[in-house]
Design a protein around this motif. Structure first.
Motif, PDB file in Angstrom:
ATOM      1  N   HIS A 287      64.582 -46.294  -4.250  1.00 29.17           N
ATOM      2  CA  HIS A 287      63.307 -46.540  -3.573  1.00 29.17           C
ATOM      3  C   HIS A 287      63.569 -47.208  -2.219  1.00 29.17           C
ATOM      4  N   THR A 288      62.732 -46.899  -1.241  1.00 26.15           N
ATOM      5  CA  THR A 288      62.852 -47.546   0.070  1.00 26.15           C
ATOM      6  C   THR A 288      61.736 -48.563   0.248  1.00 26.15           C
ATOM      7  N   MET A 289      62.044 -49.628   0.983  1.00 23.64           N
ATOM      8  CA  MET A 289      61.104 -50.712   1.243  1.00 23.64           C
ATOM      9  C   MET A 289      61.172 -51.067   2.723  1.00 23.64           C
ATOM     10  N   VAL A 290      60.022 -51.386   3.313  1.00 24.62           N
ATOM     11  CA  VAL A 290      59.954 -51.742   4.726  1.00 24.62           C
ATOM     12  C   VAL A 290      59.313 -53.112   4.848  1.00 24.62           C
ATOM     13  N   VAL A 291      59.877 -53.946   5.717  1.00 28.47           N
ATOM     14  CA  VAL A 291      59.420 -55.321   5.923  1.00 28.47           C
ATOM     15  C   VAL A 291      59.020 -55.506   7.377  1.00 28.47           C
ATOM     16  N   ALA A 292      57.806 -56.015   7.612  1.00 22.49           N
ATOM     17  CA  ALA A 292      57.372 -56.326   8.972  1.00 22.49           C
ATOM     18  C   ALA A 292      56.350 -57.454   8.914  1.00 22.49           C
ATOM     19  N   GLY A 293      56.656 -58.556   9.579  1.00 22.71           N
ATOM     20  CA  GLY A 293      55.751 -59.695   9.557  1.00 22.71           C
ATOM     21  C   GLY A 293      55.579 -60.224   8.145  1.00 22.71           C
ATOM     22  N   LYS A 294      54.332 -60.450   7.760  1.00 26.41           N
ATOM     23  CA  LYS A 294      54.017 -60.971   6.431  1.00 26.41           C
ATOM     24  C   LYS A 294      53.727 -59.866   5.425  1.00 26.41           C
ATOM     25  N   ARG A 295      54.048 -58.619   5.801  1.00 27.00           N
ATOM     26  CA  ARG A 295      53.729 -57.503   4.921  1.00 27.00           C
ATOM     27  C   ARG A 295      54.997 -56.767   4.496  1.00 27.00           C
ATOM     28  N   VAL A 296      54.964 -56.252   3.276  1.00 30.35           N
ATOM     29  CA  VAL A 296      56.072 -55.469   2.739  1.00 30.35           C
ATOM     30  C   VAL A 296      55.486 -54.201   2.123  1.00 30.35           C
ATOM     31  N   TRP A 297      56.149 -53.078   2.379  1.00 28.21           N
ATOM     32  CA  TRP A 297      55.697 -51.788   1.877  1.00 28.21           C
ATOM     33  C   TRP A 297      56.768 -51.148   0.987  1.00 28.21           C
ATOM     34  N   TYR A 298      56.352 -50.647  -0.168  1.00 24.36           N
ATOM     35  CA  TYR A 298      57.171 -49.711  -0.927  1.00 24.36           C
ATOM     36  C   TYR A 298      56.851 -48.351  -0.322  1.00 24.36           C
ATOM     37  N   GLN A 299      57.845 -47.728   0.305  1.00 19.98           N
ATOM     38  CA  GLN A 299      57.550 -46.533   1.079  1.00 19.98           C
ATOM     39  C   GLN A 299      57.729 -45.242   0.288  1.00 19.98           C
ATOM     40  N   THR A 300      58.936 -45.011  -0.234  1.00 17.14           N
ATOM     41  CA  THR A 300      59.223 -43.742  -0.897  1.00 17.14           C
ATOM     42  C   THR A 300      60.067 -43.991  -2.137  1.00 17.14           C
ATOM     43  N   GLY A 301      59.713 -43.302  -3.224  1.00 23.13           N
ATOM     44  CA  GLY A 301      60.457 -43.460  -4.461  1.00 23.13           C
ATOM     45  C   GLY A 301      61.010 -42.145  -4.963  1.00 23.13           C
ATOM     46  N   ALA A 302      62.182 -42.201  -5.582  1.00 25.44           N
ATOM     47  CA  ALA A 302      62.821 -41.004  -6.124  1.00 25.44           C
ATOM     48  C   ALA A 302      63.534 -41.378  -7.415  1.00 25.44           C
ATOM     49  N   SER A 303      63.599 -40.424  -8.346  1.00 24.23           N
ATOM     50  CA  SER A 303      64.267 -40.709  -9.621  1.00 24.23           C
ATOM     51  C   SER A 303      64.835 -39.429 -10.217  1.00 24.23           C
ATOM     52  N   ALA A 304      65.798 -39.599 -11.095  1.00 24.41           N
ATOM     53  CA  ALA A 304      66.454 -38.476 -11.750  1.00 24.41           C
ATOM     54  C   ALA A 304      65.571 -37.922 -12.862  1.00 24.41           C
ATOM     55  N   ASP A 305      65.922 -36.746 -13.341  1.00 25.06           N
ATOM     56  CA  ASP A 305      65.160 -36.113 -14.415  1.00 25.06           C
ATOM     57  C   ASP A 305      65.591 -36.578 -15.806  1.00 25.06           C
ATOM     58  N   HIS A 306      66.732 -37.211 -15.914  1.00 22.30           N
ATOM     59  CA  HIS A 306      67.251 -37.579 -17.218  1.00 22.30           C
ATOM     60  C   HIS A 306      67.348 -39.105 -17.352  1.00 22.30           C
ATOM     61  N   ARG A 307      67.533 -39.548 -18.568  1.00 16.26           N
ATOM     62  CA  ARG A 307      67.623 -40.967 -18.936  1.00 16.26           C
ATOM     63  C   ARG A 307      66.422 -41.781 -18.441  1.00 16.26           C
ATOM     64  N   ARG A 308      65.281 -41.155 -18.421  1.00 16.06           N
ATOM     65  CA  ARG A 308      64.083 -41.847 -17.971  1.00 16.06           C
ATOM     66  C   ARG A 308      63.648 -42.921 -18.958  1.00 16.06           C
ATOM     67  N   GLU A 309      64.156 -42.831 -20.179  1.00 11.81           N
ATOM     68  CA  GLU A 309      63.781 -43.810 -21.204  1.00 11.81           C
ATOM     69  C   GLU A 309      64.292 -45.210 -20.911  1.00 11.81           C
TER      70      GLU A 309
END
Length: 391
Positions: A287-309
């Motif tokens: 996952h990517t995260m962006v920081v600016a000033g007093k704010r933080v954003w979770y920008q983009t997330g990615a995950s594999a197809d297996h071992r999701r448990e």
């Protein structure tokens, strides 16, 4: 019950407050200093974002008053319409200004004149105020076949946002169609408030399923680490898998994320961060995260197809929330969510997942456009909209 958001007391009036400010270009240093003083600007308004958008030329502008005071600023991106010397002007999540001021003509009109002189045939802006908010419990309890978030009485309504929408409409600005029809940035976002909350408060705000999944990841041996530029290819590989699995397409190349990572961190180290969830030596989520000033954003997330448990994405989000809290963020913005509350809709899963963090669904004012006055600009504006739709 629907409540009104409480806004801060109005600032004392300045002697030159009723004088129309002049709009002029700013150096990177001037502009960055203004953003740092403001503290609440979106990362899309920072100078580095212009380097990410390589197909656009850019300009930084500020509103200057006779006494030297600068009341607002904005990053303008210009996209040339093929075959012409005309440009579409775009201020992503900007400009950075006092949107509560009812006399918006004093600074919007000078901006429009400046952009028109630069060759713009139309302009798009994104006002900062929110319009409505729904807490997680309200949104979750209202789910049902065919339901939309707009069908539900909001937990809070922002009077500044509601009044501003009316002011823009009466001045000829048109609200873009929404996430699926016009807006470049998501109209509905999900935000977790952090101001005045301890980590224990944030943990208690997670629902039972989220807490169980974070514990499950820890017990399974999932490690959360901060990656580097060298890990971006693996992030992008997982993102392509995620797009195919979940039925969406961002359409971003690896080169785009490499450029973004390089530009944002050159502006300020740690502005963009890449987090990895590793299990048995394999990256299962990134996952990517962006920081600016007093704010933080979770920008983009990615995950594999297996071992999701083993719940790598839950572990990553909790790590990122903890790091955002340690950075002193007053808000953790998880970015876009769908407007549907229909559990059978494919996109609902994303909203359901984010609701588990205990934050709020926020309807922003969205993006607003206006064609410039003048011969041919309205026709060019319609042609450009058709061009973007084809793209």
């Amino acid at each position: 019950m629907c409540a009104l958001l409480v806004n801060p007391a109005p600032r004392p009036r300045r002697q030159d407050q009723d004088v129309e400010p002049a709009v002029r270009a700013l150096s990177v240093a001037e502009y960055r200093n203004f953003l740092y003083r403001h503290g609440r600007a979106s990362f899309l308004q920072y100078p580095s974002w212009a380097e990410v958008k390589d197909l656009w030329r850019s300009e930084r502008v500020g509103w200057h008053h006779p006494d030297g005071h600068m009341s607002g600023a904005g990053l303008v991106l210009y996209r040339q319409f093929p075959g012409t010397r005309k440009y579409f002007a775009y201020l992503p999540e900007g400009p950075v200004a006092d949107w509560s001021d009812p006399r918006i003509d004093l600074w919007l009109q000078p901006l429009v004149r400046h952009l028109k002189a630069a060759g713009a045939f139309a302009v798009r802006i994104r006002p900062a105020p929110a319009y409505r908010r729904w807490d997680a419990a309200t949104a979750k309890s209202a789910t049902g076949p065919g339901r939309q978030i707009s069908d539900v009485l909001a937990t809070e309504v922002d009077p500044v946002g509601a009044a501003l929408a009316d002011r823009l409409r009466t001045r000829g600005w048109k609200r873009c169609g929404g996430e699926d029809d016009g807006d470049a940035q998501p109209r509905h976002v999900f935000r977790v408030p952090m101001a005045g909350r301890s980590l224990d408060d944030l943990w208690a705000g997670l629902n039972q399923e989220w807490r169980r999944n974070v514990r499950k990841a820890t017990k399974a041996g999932v490690e959360t680490v901060e990656g580097s530029a060298a890990d971006l290819p693996e992030f992008h590989r997982l993102l392509c898998l995620t797009e195919e699995r979940d039925g969406f397409r961002l359409g971003r190349s690896l080169a785009y994320y490499e450029r973004q990572y390089r530009a944002l961190n050159a502006e300020e180290p740690g502005r963009m961060r890449l987090y990895l969830a590793v299990h048995q030596g394999e990256v299962l989520a990134a996952h990517t995260m962006v920081v600016a000033g007093k704010r933080v954003w979770y920008q983009t997330g990615a995950s594999a197809d297996h071992r999701r448990e083993v719940r790598p994405s839950n572990a990553l989000q909790w790590r990122m929330m903890c790091d955002a809290h340690a950075l002193g963020a007053d808000e953790y913005d998880m970015r876009g969510v769908p407007s549907t509350l229909d559990p059978s809709a494919r996109s609902f899963g994303l909203l359901r997942w984010k609701l588990g963090t205990g934050g709020h669904v926020v309807e922003t004012l969205g993006e607003w456009e206006a064609p410039m006055d003048g011969y041919g600009n309205a026709a060019l504006y319609k042609a450009f909209q058709a061009y973007l739709a084809r793209r």
